[in-house]
Enzyme design. Structure first.
Site, PDB file in Angstrom:
ATOM      1  N   CYS A  95      37.962  12.818  91.086  1.00  0.00           N
ATOM      2  CA  CYS A  95      38.571  13.962  90.399  1.00  0.00           C
ATOM      3  C   CYS A  95      38.746  15.175  91.328  1.00  0.00           C
ATOM      4  O   CYS A  95      39.575  15.128  92.219  1.00  0.00           O
ATOM      5  CB  CYS A  95      37.727  14.312  89.173  1.00  0.00           C
ATOM      6  N   ARG A 129      45.017  18.204  78.825  1.00  0.00           N
ATOM      7  CA  ARG A 129      43.640  17.864  79.226  1.00  0.00           C
ATOM      8  C   ARG A 129      43.532  16.344  79.059  1.00  0.00           C
ATOM      9  O   ARG A 129      43.581  15.825  77.944  1.00  0.00           O
ATOM     10  CB  ARG A 129      42.649  18.635  78.348  1.00  0.00           C
ATOM     11  N   HIS A 212      35.038   9.328  86.312  1.00  0.00           N
ATOM     12  CA  HIS A 212      33.641   9.783  86.259  1.00  0.00           C
ATOM     13  C   HIS A 212      32.840   8.729  85.483  1.00  0.00           C
ATOM     14  O   HIS A 212      33.344   7.664  85.161  1.00  0.00           O
ATOM     15  CB  HIS A 212      33.557  11.108  85.463  1.00  0.00           C
TER      16      HIS A 212
HETATM   17  N1  GLN Z   1      39.624  21.140  88.141  1.00  0.00           N
HETATM   18  C1  GLN Z   1      40.192  19.810  88.234  1.00  0.00           C
HETATM   19  C2  GLN Z   1      40.985  19.396  86.971  1.00  0.00           C
HETATM   20  O1  GLN Z   1      40.686  19.820  85.894  1.00  0.00           O
HETATM   21  C3  GLN Z   1      39.100  18.779  88.484  1.00  0.00           C
HETATM   22  C4  GLN Z   1      38.119  18.647  87.345  1.00  0.00           C
HETATM   23  C5  GLN Z   1      37.088  17.553  87.600  1.00  0.00           C
HETATM   24  O2  GLN Z   1      36.619  17.360  88.740  1.00  0.00           O
HETATM   25  N2  GLN Z   1      36.729  16.821  86.513  1.00  0.00           N
HETATM   26  O3  GLN Z   1      41.887  18.591  87.117  1.00  0.00           O
END
Ligand code: GLN
Length: 261
Positions: A95, A129, A212
Site C-alpha cells: 500500500c 475508499r 494488508h
Molecule cells: N495513503 C495511502 C492511500 O490511502 C496509503 C494508505 C495505506 O497504506 N493503507 O491510498
C-alpha cells in the site's frame, strides 16, 4: 544460514497489521533453523548497499508518506534500495510503501511525491475508499519472471493456480505503465485502482501490492518464495526450503478464498 531483513520506516509505516509480515518471515526462517536479524531503517539513517538480504516496506497514511518520501530522496536511500532490487534482492511493499516505490504519488493535498522508481507505475489519490477483503490470482508472468531468474525459487512455489488473499484499505489508485507486470488479477476486491482488474506489481524480485492483513501469514507460499529468493541471491546457490506444517495457515487461506471470492 542467516537473513538480515531491512524494515523500511517500520516506526512510521506499519498500519493494518503490516508488521505481522515481519513476524511471519522471522518465524518461518527460525522454524527452519535460519537465523534472522530485523533492522529498522528510518528517517536520517544511512543505508549502504549489500547491507540487507530482503526489504519490507509497509503501509502508512499520507502524512507519514510525505515525510518518508522526502527522506528517501534527500538521504539517497531510495537510490540504494532501487539498486538493491536491480541486483535481485527481494522486497515486499504494501500500500503506502508500494505507492512510494513507483514513479510518483499525488496525495489529495500538497505536492506530488517523487517515488523511488522501482515499479513502472504511478498513484493518484481518489475520492473512492477501496476497503475490504481481496482475492487475486497470481499472474503467470510473475512465474515466468521467477523462472528467468537463474537463482529463482522453484516457480511451482508461487503456483499460478493458487490464490493470494488479503485486506485492502486505500484511496490511492495505482496505474501500471506499459510493460509493467501486475502481481495478479483481481478475483474479488479493488486491487490497484478498481478499474483495470490488476492488483500490485512485480519487478524482478520486488513485489508491491495493496494486500494488508497481514498478507504473509495467510499466504505461506509467498512468504517462503521471498525467503528462498533472499537466500539464493545471498548465497548464490539453489535453496530448497524444508516444508513446514502449514495446516493452520492453509485453513485460513482457503477459508478466505472460499468466503470472499
Ligand atoms: N495513503 C495511502 C492511500 O490511502 C496509503 C494508505 C495505506 O497504506 N493503507 O491510498
Amino acid at each position: 544460514m542467516k537473513l538480515i531483513i531491512g524494515y523500511l520506516y517500520g516506526d512510521l509505516m506499519n498500519i493494518y497489521g503490516d508488521t505481522g509480515n515481519i513476524i511471519c518471515l522471522k518465524k518461518r526462517c527460525e522454524w527452519r533453523g535460519i537465523e534472522v536479524e530485523v533492522k529498522n531503517i528510518s528517517v536520517g539513517d544511512k543505508l549502504k548497499p549489500r547491507g540487507f538480504d530482503m526489504y519490507f516496506f509497509g503501509g502508512g497514511q499520507d502524512q507519514a508518506q510525505t515525510q518518508v518520501a522526502g527522506d528517501l530522496t534527500e538521504s539517497g536511500k531510495g537510490k540504494v534500495v532501487r539498486e538493491e532490487v536491480e541486483r535481485g534482492v527481494p522486497m515486499l511493499s504494501i500500500c503506502g510503501g508500494y505507492q512510494l516505490l513507483g514513479k510518483f504519488y499525488q496525495p489529495f493535498e500538497g505536492k506530488k511525491l517523487d517515488g523511488v522508481g522501482i515499479f513502472p507505475a504511478y498513484t493518484k489519490a481518489s475520492n473512492d475508499r477501496m476497503i475490504g477483503n481481496i482475492v487475486i490470482k497470481p499472474s503467470a508472468f510473475s512465474l515466468q519472471l521467477s523462472a528467468k531468474n537463474k537463482y529463482a525459487a522453484d516457480s511451482r512455489q508461487l503456483i499460478a493456480d493458487s490464490y493470494l488473499v488479503g485486506f485492502e484499505n486505500h484511496s490511492g489508485k495505482t496505474f501500471l505503465e506499459n510493460g509493467a507486470k501486475p502481481l495478479g488479477k483481481v478475483i474479488k476486491g479493488s486491487g490497484n485502482n478498481s478499474e483495470d482488474g490488476t492488483e500490485g506489481c512485480i519487478y524482478k524480485n520486488a513485489i508491491g501490492c495493496y494486500m494488508h492483513g497481514s498478507l504473509l501469514p495467510k499466504n505461506p507460499q509467498l512468504a517462503d518464495w521471498l525467503i528462498q529468493k533472499a537466500l539464493e541471491i545471498k548465497y548464490e546457490k539453489k535453496v530448497k526450503l524444508k516444508p513446514l506444517g502449514d495446516e493452520l495457515e492453509n485453513k485460513a487461506h482457503d477459508f478466505a478464498v472460499k468466503e470472499f471470492s
